[in-house]
Design a protein around this motif. Structure first.
Motif, PDB file in Angstrom:
ATOM      1  N   SER A  93       1.527   0.698  -6.864  1.00  0.00           N
ATOM      2  CA  SER A  93       0.817   0.790  -5.795  1.00  0.00           C
ATOM      3  C   SER A  93       0.338  -0.655  -6.276  1.00  0.00           C
ATOM      4  O   SER A  93      -0.313  -1.390  -5.014  1.00  0.00           O
ATOM      5  N   VAL A  94       0.186  -1.554  -6.965  1.00  0.00           N
ATOM      6  CA  VAL A  94      -0.216  -2.301  -7.960  1.00  0.00           C
ATOM      7  C   VAL A  94       1.107  -3.702  -7.329  1.00  0.00           C
ATOM      8  O   VAL A  94      -0.407  -4.857  -7.147  1.00  0.00           O
ATOM      9  N   ARG A  96       2.304  -3.052  -5.299  1.00  0.00           N
ATOM     10  CA  ARG A  96       2.434  -3.472  -3.474  1.00  0.00           C
ATOM     11  C   ARG A  96       1.645  -3.740  -3.354  1.00  0.00           C
ATOM     12  O   ARG A  96       0.842  -4.614  -1.895  1.00  0.00           O
ATOM     13  N   ALA A  97      -0.127  -3.644  -3.676  1.00  0.00           N
ATOM     14  CA  ALA A  97      -1.675  -4.006  -3.560  1.00  0.00           C
ATOM     15  C   ALA A  97      -1.425  -5.872  -2.966  1.00  0.00           C
ATOM     16  O   ALA A  97      -2.254  -6.654  -2.487  1.00  0.00           O
TER      17      ALA A  97
END
Lengths: 101, 101
Positions: A93-94, A96-97
């Motif tokens: 998620s990091v 991707r963000a």
């Protein structure tokens, strides 16, 4: 090989919250899974060698990256399995963000 | 209401990488979904009011939290829907990774 055995979530988060270190992690995360290693010199970041070295050390200290020496060469890999086990979804998620900035 | 419209992933990550701000986000994330607001004074963090105020501002500037005034009272809520849409899984995985410290 230098590895911090039990990375702490806040330590990992703080180590990731830097654009150069994120780029290193992103390049390591893009390595083929069966090998997964990169020579330190093969990682391209827009900083000096000594600054890059500082960031490598911070990632190793946080338990995000492990390194291995072979003669005079240093290889690094993302501790993906350990991180995914301890912090499910965090690395994905990091990355991707913060992609496509 | 003060809201940064398009939070950037790195900005969000850097704002989250602090134990006091994580605690504020954790308390806001624990509010019931239909309401989701907390009075600033109802958030318990082990710092002075002025330090807490600084952290509230940082969270608002990063687009993580929105605030609303009602008379002399200030209410805050986590911009959960916007964050989950732009950065899928980030808030959940960060809160999970840093819980129980």
């Amino acid at each position: 090989m230098h590895v911090k055995q039990n990375p702490d979530g806040l330590t990992v988060l703080q180590a990731l919250a830097d654009p150069v270190r994120l780029e290193i992690v992103r390049q390591l995360a893009g390595c083929p899974a069966d090998d997964g290693e990169l020579r330190c010199g093969a990682i391209e970041v827009p900083v000096t060698k000594s600054t890059a070295s500082h960031h490598f050390k911070a990632l190793i200290a946080a338990g995000i990256v492990a390194d291995r020496s072979e003669g005079t060469r240093k290889y690094m890999h993302l501790r993906r399995a350990e991180l995914d086990e301890r912090f499910p979804g965090l690395i994905d998620s990091v990355l991707r963000a913060t992609s496509g900035r």
